[in-house]
Design a protein around this motif. Structure first.
Motif, PDB file in Angstrom:
ATOM      1  N   ASP A   4       0.682  -1.035  -0.175  1.00  0.00           N
ATOM      2  CA  ASP A   4      -0.240  -0.051  -0.247  1.00  0.00           C
ATOM      3  C   ASP A   4       0.976   1.441   0.277  1.00  0.00           C
ATOM      4  O   ASP A   4       0.870   2.405  -0.858  1.00  0.00           O
ATOM      5  CB  ASP A   4      -1.011   0.096   1.299  1.00  0.00           C
ATOM      6  CG  ASP A   4      -1.726  -0.822   0.960  1.00  0.00           C
ATOM      7  OD1 ASP A   4      -2.475  -1.568  -0.217  1.00  0.00           O
ATOM      8  OD2 ASP A   4      -2.993  -1.154   2.447  1.00  0.00           O
ATOM      9  N   ARG A   5       1.597   0.957   0.524  1.00  0.00           N
ATOM     10  CA  ARG A   5       2.760   2.455   0.769  1.00  0.00           C
ATOM     11  C   ARG A   5       2.946   2.872  -0.559  1.00  0.00           C
ATOM     12  O   ARG A   5       3.753   4.148  -0.878  1.00  0.00           O
ATOM     13  CB  ARG A   5       3.756   2.344   1.963  1.00  0.00           C
ATOM     14  CG  ARG A   5       4.794   3.221   2.127  1.00  0.00           C
ATOM     15  CD  ARG A   5       6.069   3.168   3.508  1.00  0.00           C
ATOM     16  NE  ARG A   5       5.927   4.488   3.895  1.00  0.00           N
ATOM     17  CZ  ARG A   5       6.405   4.227   5.274  1.00  0.00           C
ATOM     18  NH1 ARG A   5       6.583   2.875   5.845  1.00  0.00           N
ATOM     19  NH2 ARG A   5       6.506   5.442   5.547  1.00  0.00           N
ATOM     20  N   SER A   6       3.531   1.876  -0.982  1.00  0.00           N
ATOM     21  CA  SER A   6       4.069   1.952  -2.826  1.00  0.00           C
ATOM     22  C   SER A   6       2.892   2.818  -3.940  1.00  0.00           C
ATOM     23  O   SER A   6       3.738   2.955  -4.854  1.00  0.00           O
ATOM     24  CB  SER A   6       5.316   0.312  -2.888  1.00  0.00           C
ATOM     25  OG  SER A   6       4.349  -0.941  -3.775  1.00  0.00           O
ATOM     26  N   ARG A   7       2.851   1.834  -3.478  1.00  0.00           N
ATOM     27  CA  ARG A   7       1.568   1.724  -4.434  1.00  0.00           C
ATOM     28  C   ARG A   7       1.228   3.626  -4.059  1.00  0.00           C
ATOM     29  O   ARG A   7       0.251   4.681  -4.815  1.00  0.00           O
ATOM     30  CB  ARG A   7      -0.496   1.708  -3.750  1.00  0.00           C
ATOM     31  CG  ARG A   7      -0.161  -0.311  -5.043  1.00  0.00           C
ATOM     32  CD  ARG A   7      -1.829  -0.751  -4.710  1.00  0.00           C
ATOM     33  NE  ARG A   7      -2.433  -0.209  -5.469  1.00  0.00           N
ATOM     34  CZ  ARG A   7      -3.561  -0.105  -4.970  1.00  0.00           C
ATOM     35  NH1 ARG A   7      -3.910  -0.832  -4.174  1.00  0.00           N
ATOM     36  NH2 ARG A   7      -4.773   0.139  -5.513  1.00  0.00           N
ATOM     37  N   LEU A   8       0.919   3.729  -2.544  1.00  0.00           N
ATOM     38  CA  LEU A   8       0.917   5.455  -2.015  1.00  0.00           C
ATOM     39  C   LEU A   8       1.705   6.432  -3.219  1.00  0.00           C
ATOM     40  O   LEU A   8       1.901   7.979  -3.142  1.00  0.00           O
ATOM     41  CB  LEU A   8       0.672   5.800  -0.700  1.00  0.00           C
ATOM     42  CG  LEU A   8       0.078   7.361  -0.579  1.00  0.00           C
ATOM     43  CD1 LEU A   8      -0.699   7.818  -0.908  1.00  0.00           C
ATOM     44  CD2 LEU A   8       0.337   6.855   1.118  1.00  0.00           C
ATOM     45  N   TRP A   9       2.492   5.855  -2.839  1.00  0.00           N
ATOM     46  CA  TRP A   9       4.229   6.641  -3.222  1.00  0.00           C
ATOM     47  C   TRP A   9       3.772   6.424  -4.704  1.00  0.00           C
ATOM     48  O   TRP A   9       4.202   7.548  -5.684  1.00  0.00           O
ATOM     49  CB  TRP A   9       5.537   6.278  -2.879  1.00  0.00           C
ATOM     50  CG  TRP A   9       6.880   6.811  -3.355  1.00  0.00           C
ATOM     51  CD1 TRP A   9       7.199   6.364  -4.721  1.00  0.00           C
ATOM     52  CD2 TRP A   9       6.795   7.958  -2.779  1.00  0.00           C
ATOM     53  NE1 TRP A   9       8.516   7.188  -4.320  1.00  0.00           N
ATOM     54  CE2 TRP A   9       8.415   8.482  -3.459  1.00  0.00           C
ATOM     55  CE3 TRP A   9       6.998   8.949  -2.194  1.00  0.00           C
ATOM     56  CZ2 TRP A   9       9.417   9.613  -3.432  1.00  0.00           C
ATOM     57  CZ3 TRP A   9       7.357  10.242  -2.527  1.00  0.00           C
ATOM     58  CH2 TRP A   9       8.356  10.405  -2.850  1.00  0.00           C
ATOM     59  N   ARG A  10       4.028   5.836  -5.235  1.00  0.00           N
ATOM     60  CA  ARG A  10       3.746   6.550  -7.104  1.00  0.00           C
ATOM     61  C   ARG A  10       2.481   6.456  -7.450  1.00  0.00           C
ATOM     62  O   ARG A  10       2.563   7.668  -8.232  1.00  0.00           O
ATOM     63  CB  ARG A  10       3.689   4.726  -7.611  1.00  0.00           C
ATOM     64  CG  ARG A  10       4.195   3.467  -8.060  1.00  0.00           C
ATOM     65  CD  ARG A  10       4.503   2.486  -8.194  1.00  0.00           C
ATOM     66  NE  ARG A  10       4.210   1.238  -7.415  1.00  0.00           N
ATOM     67  CZ  ARG A  10       3.784   0.233  -7.798  1.00  0.00           C
ATOM     68  NH1 ARG A  10       2.439   0.339  -8.889  1.00  0.00           N
ATOM     69  NH2 ARG A  10       2.841   0.158  -6.538  1.00  0.00           N
ATOM     70  N   VAL A  28       1.086   9.741  -5.482  1.00  0.00           N
ATOM     71  CA  VAL A  28       1.986  10.883  -5.183  1.00  0.00           C
ATOM     72  C   VAL A  28       3.354  11.463  -5.941  1.00  0.00           C
ATOM     73  O   VAL A  28       2.604  12.617  -7.038  1.00  0.00           O
ATOM     74  CB  VAL A  28       2.705  11.058  -3.767  1.00  0.00           C
ATOM     75  CG1 VAL A  28       3.311  12.062  -3.821  1.00  0.00           C
ATOM     76  CG2 VAL A  28       1.801  10.687  -2.555  1.00  0.00           C
ATOM     77  N   ARG A  29       3.672  10.068  -6.509  1.00  0.00           N
ATOM     78  CA  ARG A  29       4.887  10.833  -7.898  1.00  0.00           C
ATOM     79  C   ARG A  29       4.220  11.077  -8.978  1.00  0.00           C
ATOM     80  O   ARG A  29       4.682  11.832  -9.491  1.00  0.00           O
ATOM     81  CB  ARG A  29       5.991   9.776  -7.971  1.00  0.00           C
ATOM     82  CG  ARG A  29       6.748   9.484  -6.687  1.00  0.00           C
ATOM     83  CD  ARG A  29       8.335   8.590  -6.673  1.00  0.00           C
ATOM     84  NE  ARG A  29       8.221   8.187  -8.615  1.00  0.00           N
ATOM     85  CZ  ARG A  29       9.078   7.167  -8.959  1.00  0.00           C
ATOM     86  NH1 ARG A  29       9.002   6.777  -8.209  1.00  0.00           N
ATOM     87  NH2 ARG A  29       9.565   7.222  -9.858  1.00  0.00           N
ATOM     88  N   THR A  59       1.208  12.351  -9.393  1.00  0.00           N
ATOM     89  CA  THR A  59       0.507  13.017  -9.260  1.00  0.00           C
ATOM     90  C   THR A  59       1.412  14.472  -9.191  1.00  0.00           C
ATOM     91  O   THR A  59       0.069  15.865 -10.213  1.00  0.00           O
ATOM     92  CB  THR A  59      -0.525  12.946  -8.278  1.00  0.00           C
ATOM     93  OG1 THR A  59      -0.932  12.043  -7.723  1.00  0.00           O
ATOM     94  CG2 THR A  59      -1.477  14.446  -7.655  1.00  0.00           C
TER      95      THR A  59
END
Length: 104
Positions: free
Chosen positions: A3-9, A11-12, A14
């Motif tokens: 979930d954290r890596s999906r969120l980071w992707r 954010v990047r 966006t």
């Protein structure tokens, strides 16, 4: 962790889209604002020179730039294909014209 890596992707992605939209906004707004200052009556367009410049760009500048990248990387004991070097040089050329040279 996934979930954290999906969120980071997300954010990047966006942030990348926001930067691109912001850059386009500033470019277009500046063009619209200064449109009347462009001396169109003084501009002369010669299509032959335009075609020649693109042929030189595509036929010499990019291939020689890719070759230079390949030689430099080989000197640093890295083996990279000519096609990959061509991709590197063409993408970095885009950065030369990005506002503020953010992507260079």
């Amino acid at each position: 962790m996934a979930d954290r890596s999906r969120l980071w992707r997300l954010v990047r992605l966006t942030l990348g889209i926001a930067i691109a939209v912001l850059a386009l906004y500033f470019l277009i707004s500046r063009l619209v604002r200064d449109w009347r200052l462009i001396p169109f009556h003084e501009l002369r367009f010669k299509p032959g020179y335009l075609i020649l410049s693109y042929l030189i760009l595509l036929g010499l500048h990019f291939p020689l730039g890719a070759l230079t990248w390949r030689i430099l990387l080989r000197a640093m004991a890295e083996t990279v294909s000519w096609g990959k070097c061509l991709a590197i040089i063409t993408v970095t050329q885009i950065g030369k014209y990005a506002p503020g040279k953010v992507w260079f």
